[in-house]
Design a protein around this motif. Structure first.
Motif, PDB file in Angstrom:
ATOM      1  N   GLU A  39       0.836  -1.201   0.000  1.00 21.10           N
ATOM      2  CA  GLU A  39       0.000   0.000   0.000  1.00 21.10           C
ATOM      3  C   GLU A  39       0.871   1.251   0.000  1.00 21.10           C
ATOM      4  O   GLU A  39       0.583   2.224  -0.707  1.00 21.10           O
ATOM      5  N   ALA A  40       1.954   1.202   0.758  1.00 19.48           N
ATOM      6  CA  ALA A  40       2.849   2.355   0.851  1.00 19.48           C
ATOM      7  C   ALA A  40       3.496   2.675  -0.491  1.00 19.48           C
ATOM      8  O   ALA A  40       3.671   3.849  -0.841  1.00 19.48           O
ATOM      9  N   CYS A  64       0.948   4.479  -2.609  1.00 18.15           N
ATOM     10  CA  CYS A  64       0.715   5.828  -2.093  1.00 18.15           C
ATOM     11  C   CYS A  64       1.889   6.761  -2.374  1.00 18.15           C
ATOM     12  O   CYS A  64       1.695   7.962  -2.600  1.00 18.15           O
ATOM     13  N   ARG A  65       3.117   6.220  -2.377  1.00 20.13           N
ATOM     14  CA  ARG A  65       4.285   7.056  -2.684  1.00 20.13           C
ATOM     15  C   ARG A  65       4.197   7.617  -4.101  1.00 20.13           C
ATOM     16  O   ARG A  65       4.463   8.799  -4.330  1.00 20.13           O
ATOM     17  N   HIS A 106       1.332  10.215  -4.273  1.00 17.33           N
ATOM     18  CA  HIS A 106       1.759  11.487  -3.670  1.00 17.33           C
ATOM     19  C   HIS A 106       2.669  12.252  -4.629  1.00 17.33           C
ATOM     20  O   HIS A 106       2.526  13.473  -4.808  1.00 17.33           O
ATOM     21  N   ALA A 146      -6.781   3.988   0.773  1.00 16.30           N
ATOM     22  CA  ALA A 146      -5.465   4.462   1.195  1.00 16.30           C
ATOM     23  C   ALA A 146      -4.992   5.614   0.317  1.00 16.30           C
ATOM     24  O   ALA A 146      -4.452   6.618   0.821  1.00 16.30           O
ATOM     25  N   VAL A 147      -5.166   5.475  -0.986  1.00 16.57           N
ATOM     26  CA  VAL A 147      -4.737   6.532  -1.900  1.00 16.57           C
ATOM     27  C   VAL A 147      -5.562   7.799  -1.683  1.00 16.57           C
ATOM     28  O   VAL A 147      -5.027   8.920  -1.695  1.00 16.57           O
ATOM     29  N   ARG A 192      -6.861   8.792   1.091  1.00 13.91           N
ATOM     30  CA  ARG A 192      -6.331   9.438   2.305  1.00 13.91           C
ATOM     31  C   ARG A 192      -5.042  10.190   1.992  1.00 13.91           C
ATOM     32  O   ARG A 192      -4.782  11.269   2.534  1.00 13.91           O
ATOM     33  N   GLU A 193      -4.229   9.608   1.106  1.00 17.59           N
ATOM     34  CA  GLU A 193      -2.923  10.194   0.774  1.00 17.59           C
ATOM     35  C   GLU A 193      -3.057  11.472  -0.049  1.00 17.59           C
ATOM     36  O   GLU A 193      -2.339  12.454   0.194  1.00 17.59           O
ATOM     37  N   VAL A 194      -3.965  11.467  -1.037  1.00 15.08           N
ATOM     38  CA  VAL A 194      -4.018  12.578  -1.993  1.00 15.08           C
ATOM     39  C   VAL A 194      -5.169  13.547  -1.746  1.00 15.08           C
ATOM     40  O   VAL A 194      -5.209  14.624  -2.341  1.00 15.08           O
TER      41      VAL A 194
END
Length: 311
Positions: A160-161, A164-165, A168, A198-199, A201-203
């Motif tokens: 997931e990370a 998301c990296r 971002h 998750a994405v 939340r990130e963006v």
């Protein structure tokens, strides 16, 4: 102005669907395919890729095909580009949208474009700069797609990370939209919901997300429903399920546009697409592409008469 559909489908058959075929589809046939897709009411068409012909021979005629596609003013006409040179060609052609792909998997990214993720991010920044150098009314929409968002045939699970990296980085570099691609078709409904959430939340909620799904393991439509549950309202799909990934041997192609449209409409979600007209694309494809590459439940079973009016 026509009512906006509940769900927007981007037809990727003319590009993602054809790019890995071992047969060259004539320019006239590609143009006829795009004409039929547009006539069915498709709002967005991925019409080709600006890559060197020696890399992808299928797109040796991309300039002619793109010029023909852009005559359809009712649809957003997009093109995939691998680098800034491709973007410059796409911009000069007058495309409405540019699609740029970076894999969440480092191994897949190097195999796909022969660059590291960081190098490809530099390429994306250069594409953003090239677009920003255009007059404001001539700047194409820029979508950053994250390949292998739900698994990789070369690395296996993708964290997931890692997804998301890249998401971002796309936001920081100026993406107008982010696509999450199940490039090799390993996703499950649970994983779709997990990564989308998750994405997001990130963006942030202001960034538009879309899903690009493959049907390798037969979960494509189930994953589309999971995407709907997670708030996604933009999907990529290909007529007759064309496509696949060269790094997932034997993998089936994209989710079938015809089947997706039928399912969504039966769920009470409008797509703005005339399914009967869309079904006519099979006749064009069958004249040039071996039957083994063409799939679709509706093409096998037919549209049930009792449901045809609702569909």
């Amino acid at each position: 102005m026509a009512h906006a559909p509940d769900v927007l489908i981007c037809e990727v058959g003319p590009r993602d669907g054809l790019q890995n075929l071992d047969v060259f589809v004539p320019t006239k046939a590609k143009c006829a395919l795009i004409d039929t897709i547009a006539a069915a009411g498709m709002r967005e068409i991925d019409a080709g890729s600006f890559v060197p012909p020696k890399v992808v021979p299928q797109f040796a005629d991309v300039d002619a095909v793109m010029a023909h596609a852009l005559a359809h003013k009712t649809a957003t006409i997009g093109a995939l580009v691998p680098n800034v040179k491709g973007a410059e060609r796409a911009i000069a052609a007058g495309v409405d949208a540019v699609y740029f792909v970076i894999s969440a998997s480092e191994t897949h990214n190097r195999a796909n474009v022969r660059r590291s993720i960081e190098e490809q991010l530099d390429g994306f920044r250069a594409v953003r700069a090239a677009i920003d150098a255009c007059p404001a009314d001539r700047r194409p929409h820029l979508m950053g797609a994250i390949a292998t968002s739900f698994g990789c045939s070369l690395e296996g699970e993708v964290s997931e990370a890692a997804v998301c990296r890249v998401a971002h980085a796309f936001v920081e570099a100026g993406a107008d939209e982010i696509g999450l691609a199940d490039t090799v078709g390993y996703a499950t409904p649970k994983l779709i919901r997990q990564i989308v959430e998750a994405v997001r939340r990130e963006v942030g909620s202001q960034m538009t997300l879309r899903l690009h799904l493959h049907d390798t393991l037969g979960a494509g439509l189930a994953n589309a429903v999971a995407g709907l549950d997670a708030g996604i309202r933009r999907f990529d799909a290909a007529v007759s399920g064309l496509g696949g990934c060269p790094f997932a041997p034997g993998a089936r192609g994209n989710i079938v546009t015809e089947d997706l449209v039928f399912m969504l409409e039966r769920m009470g979600l409008s797509t703005g697409i005339d399914l009967d007209r869309l079904m006519q694309t099979r006749e064009i494809l069958a004249r040039h592409i071996p039957a083994k590459h063409l799939t679709g439940h509706l093409h096998e079973a037919g549209i049930p008469k009792v449901l045809r009016r609702a569909a």
